[in-house]
Design an enzyme around this catalytic site. Sequence first.
Site, PDB file in Angstrom:
ATOM      1  N   CYS A  49      33.637  37.252  30.331  1.00 21.30           N
ATOM      2  CA  CYS A  49      33.909  38.455  31.147  1.00 21.30           C
ATOM      3  C   CYS A  49      33.100  39.662  30.678  1.00 21.30           C
ATOM      4  O   CYS A  49      32.934  40.622  31.432  1.00 21.30           O
ATOM      5  CB  CYS A  49      35.388  38.800  31.102  1.00 21.30           C
ATOM      6  SG  CYS A  49      36.449  37.423  31.527  1.00 21.30           S
ATOM      7  N   HIS A  83      36.381  45.922  33.325  1.00 15.73           N
ATOM      8  CA  HIS A  83      36.649  44.539  33.690  1.00 15.73           C
ATOM      9  C   HIS A  83      38.074  44.426  34.238  1.00 15.73           C
ATOM     10  O   HIS A  83      39.004  45.004  33.690  1.00 15.73           O
ATOM     11  CB  HIS A  83      36.470  43.635  32.475  1.00 15.73           C
ATOM     12  CG  HIS A  83      36.914  42.234  32.732  1.00 15.73           C
ATOM     13  ND1 HIS A  83      36.456  41.512  33.808  1.00 15.73           N
ATOM     14  CD2 HIS A  83      37.803  41.426  32.091  1.00 15.73           C
ATOM     15  CE1 HIS A  83      37.023  40.322  33.803  1.00 15.73           C
ATOM     16  NE2 HIS A  83      37.852  40.247  32.781  1.00 15.73           N
ATOM     17  N   ASN A 120      40.471  38.231  38.917  1.00 16.71           N
ATOM     18  CA  ASN A 120      39.563  38.370  37.782  1.00 16.71           C
ATOM     19  C   ASN A 120      38.325  37.519  38.074  1.00 16.71           C
ATOM     20  O   ASN A 120      38.412  36.290  38.099  1.00 16.71           O
ATOM     21  CB  ASN A 120      40.281  37.889  36.514  1.00 16.71           C
ATOM     22  CG  ASN A 120      39.395  37.931  35.276  1.00 16.71           C
ATOM     23  OD1 ASN A 120      38.186  38.124  35.370  1.00 16.71           O
ATOM     24  ND2 ASN A 120      40.002  37.741  34.117  1.00 16.71           N
TER      25      ASN A 120
HETATM   26  N1  ACO Z   1      53.941  31.661  38.452  1.00 16.41           N
HETATM   27  C1  ACO Z   1      55.229  31.686  38.082  1.00 16.41           C
HETATM   28  N2  ACO Z   1      55.611  31.617  36.803  1.00 16.41           N
HETATM   29  C2  ACO Z   1      54.656  31.521  35.875  1.00 16.41           C
HETATM   30  C3  ACO Z   1      53.281  31.484  36.207  1.00 16.41           C
HETATM   31  C4  ACO Z   1      52.950  31.559  37.568  1.00 16.41           C
HETATM   32  N3  ACO Z   1      51.662  31.548  37.991  1.00 16.41           N
HETATM   33  N4  ACO Z   1      52.554  31.406  35.073  1.00 16.41           N
HETATM   34  C5  ACO Z   1      53.438  31.378  34.058  1.00 16.41           C
HETATM   35  N5  ACO Z   1      54.692  31.448  34.537  1.00 16.41           N
HETATM   36  C6  ACO Z   1      55.964  31.478  33.796  1.00 16.41           C
HETATM   37  C7  ACO Z   1      55.847  30.902  32.408  1.00 16.41           C
HETATM   38  O1  ACO Z   1      55.981  29.501  32.428  1.00 16.41           O
HETATM   39  C8  ACO Z   1      56.976  31.592  31.701  1.00 16.41           C
HETATM   40  O2  ACO Z   1      58.168  30.930  32.022  1.00 16.41           O
HETATM   41  P1  ACO Z   1      59.332  30.773  30.912  1.00 16.41           P
HETATM   42  O3  ACO Z   1      59.729  32.174  30.575  1.00 16.41           O
HETATM   43  O4  ACO Z   1      60.365  29.992  31.639  1.00 16.41           O
HETATM   44  O5  ACO Z   1      58.697  30.079  29.766  1.00 16.41           O
HETATM   45  C9  ACO Z   1      57.023  32.972  32.349  1.00 16.41           C
HETATM   46  O6  ACO Z   1      56.330  32.838  33.601  1.00 16.41           O
HETATM   47  C10 ACO Z   1      56.376  34.054  31.526  1.00 16.41           C
HETATM   48  O7  ACO Z   1      55.112  33.581  31.089  1.00 16.41           O
HETATM   49  P2  ACO Z   1      54.165  34.455  30.192  1.00 16.41           P
HETATM   50  O8  ACO Z   1      52.965  33.644  29.864  1.00 16.41           O
HETATM   51  O9  ACO Z   1      54.934  35.067  29.059  1.00 16.41           O
HETATM   52  O10 ACO Z   1      53.807  35.640  31.216  1.00 16.41           O
HETATM   53  P3  ACO Z   1      53.005  36.916  30.939  1.00 16.41           P
HETATM   54  O11 ACO Z   1      53.802  38.094  31.258  1.00 16.41           O
HETATM   55  O12 ACO Z   1      52.323  36.876  29.598  1.00 16.41           O
HETATM   56  O13 ACO Z   1      51.867  36.826  32.028  1.00 16.41           O
HETATM   57  C11 ACO Z   1      49.571  36.233  32.218  1.00 16.41           C
HETATM   58  C12 ACO Z   1      50.966  35.721  32.018  1.00 16.41           C
HETATM   59  C13 ACO Z   1      49.488  36.896  33.562  1.00 16.41           C
HETATM   60  C14 ACO Z   1      48.611  35.056  32.189  1.00 16.41           C
HETATM   61  C15 ACO Z   1      49.231  37.244  31.121  1.00 16.41           C
HETATM   62  O14 ACO Z   1      49.515  36.704  29.851  1.00 16.41           O
HETATM   63  C16 ACO Z   1      47.803  37.701  31.158  1.00 16.41           C
HETATM   64  O15 ACO Z   1      47.357  38.353  32.068  1.00 16.41           O
HETATM   65  N6  ACO Z   1      47.036  37.371  30.108  1.00 16.41           N
HETATM   66  C17 ACO Z   1      45.653  37.736  30.034  1.00 16.41           C
HETATM   67  C18 ACO Z   1      44.895  36.639  30.661  1.00 16.41           C
HETATM   68  C19 ACO Z   1      43.506  37.054  31.062  1.00 16.41           C
HETATM   69  O16 ACO Z   1      43.224  38.169  31.371  1.00 16.41           O
HETATM   70  N7  ACO Z   1      42.664  36.059  31.079  1.00 16.41           N
HETATM   71  C20 ACO Z   1      41.412  36.221  31.665  1.00 16.41           C
HETATM   72  C21 ACO Z   1      40.319  35.724  30.891  1.00 16.41           C
HETATM   73  S1  ACO Z   1      39.827  36.749  29.649  1.00 16.41           S
HETATM   74  C22 ACO Z   1      39.655  38.211  30.252  1.00 16.41           C
HETATM   75  O17 ACO Z   1      39.366  38.426  31.391  1.00 16.41           O
HETATM   76  C23 ACO Z   1      39.907  39.187  29.298  1.00 16.41           C
END
Ligand code: ACO
Length: 334
Positions: free
Chosen positions: A120, A261, A291
């Site tokens: 990214c 980003h 993203n």
């Molecule tokens: N739909 C519904 N539920 C979901 C989904 C989904 N798509 N994905 C995960 N869940 C559930 C999980 O299983 C979990 O359930 P549980 O509580 O029963 O275990 C719950 O939702 C919470 O999951 P978390 O992973 O804690 O959710 P979080 O608030 O951290 O959000 C997310 C997840 C959106 C991926 C977040 O961590 C994030 O944005 N991380 C950064 C990722 C990123 O930006 N990556 C891009 C590449 S690198 C870059 O661009 C920098």
Amino acid sequence: MRPPNSAYGVRIAGVGSAVPEKVLSNADLEKMVDTSDEWILKRTGISERRIVDPQTEGTYTLSCDALRRALQYAGIRGDELDLIIVATVTAEMTCPSTACRVSQALGAAPAAAFDLVAACSGFVYSINIADPLVRSGIYRTIGVVGCDAMTTVVDFGERTVSVLFGDAAGAVVLQRDDDPERGCFYQKSQADGRMWGSLYMPRRSQDIPDHDRDNPVKLGCLRMNGREIYKFAITKFREVIQDALNATGLSTDDISQFVCHQSNVRIIESSIEKLGLPAEKVYINIDRYGNSSAGSVGLCLDQLWRAGKINRGDNVMFVAFGGGLTWSTSIWRV
Ligand code: ACO
């Protein structure tokens, strides 16, 4: 920082972007994986994203379209380019580079051409490399493209990753300018490979890190530890903006736009709040495009530029972070 005693400046002569026509909405994803529009919107800020038709589109076609538009904007022909850099992690081929194929499509030979892999952060890494090459007089005109067709490397059976990404390309044409005050006057690109296992795309099973050995990792697809990346990104985002302001002695008032980003709206909004950034100076389009990895910063720049939100003499800060892990900042006087 800017090389001392620069002979030349660097102007952004043209901007361009390209996204596929096909829209994949949260409602569409609800039919594909166990997710909901409400969850995606609340946790990420994304409503829809663009998705390539893999039979006819991809990183190569989006990159060509974005750079062609930037050249048109600049009124510069392909054969006037001295170098093409394409930042991508989704090249259809590693040999030849996407940049070489883009060069052929735009009639840029014998311009130098290479791809750059910084996930990214790729677009900001690339403009940071390009600026001193123009400023020093080595090259006169450089085309920089950031492009990822992330939906081609996403496992649509896996809900955590598949809801986040979209496909896009953003491009700039950078050209020598007689005013040495124009162009990048602060830059920092860094990486820390110790956390590479939080975000990776394995081709071979033997490269899967130990912590994922027992997990269902699909070869060729993006694997991500969302929580680790989130923690890294939310901290790093604030840190690099603050570092850049401290190093240059600028305040947020001196920056016209923070072009960031688009990884998660919560990450951007947290920085707005913690750093006291004026919200109208931090462009957000993740709601419509998701993203798009290396595509996102160039796409934002093109949209801001064409909307008249960036003008001659403005200071513009670019910020990105991503897989590697990598991060990169750049401040330009345009
Ligand atoms: N739909 C519904 N539920 C979901 C989904 C989904 N798509 N994905 C995960 N869940 C559930 C999980 O299983 C979990 O359930 P549980 O509580 O029963 O275990 C719950 O939702 C919470 O999951 P978390 O992973 O804690 O959710 P979080 O608030 O951290 O959000 C997310 C997840 C959106 C991926 C977040 O961590 C994030 O944005 N991380 C950064 C990722 C990123 O930006 N990556 C891009 C590449 S690198 C870059 O661009 C920098």
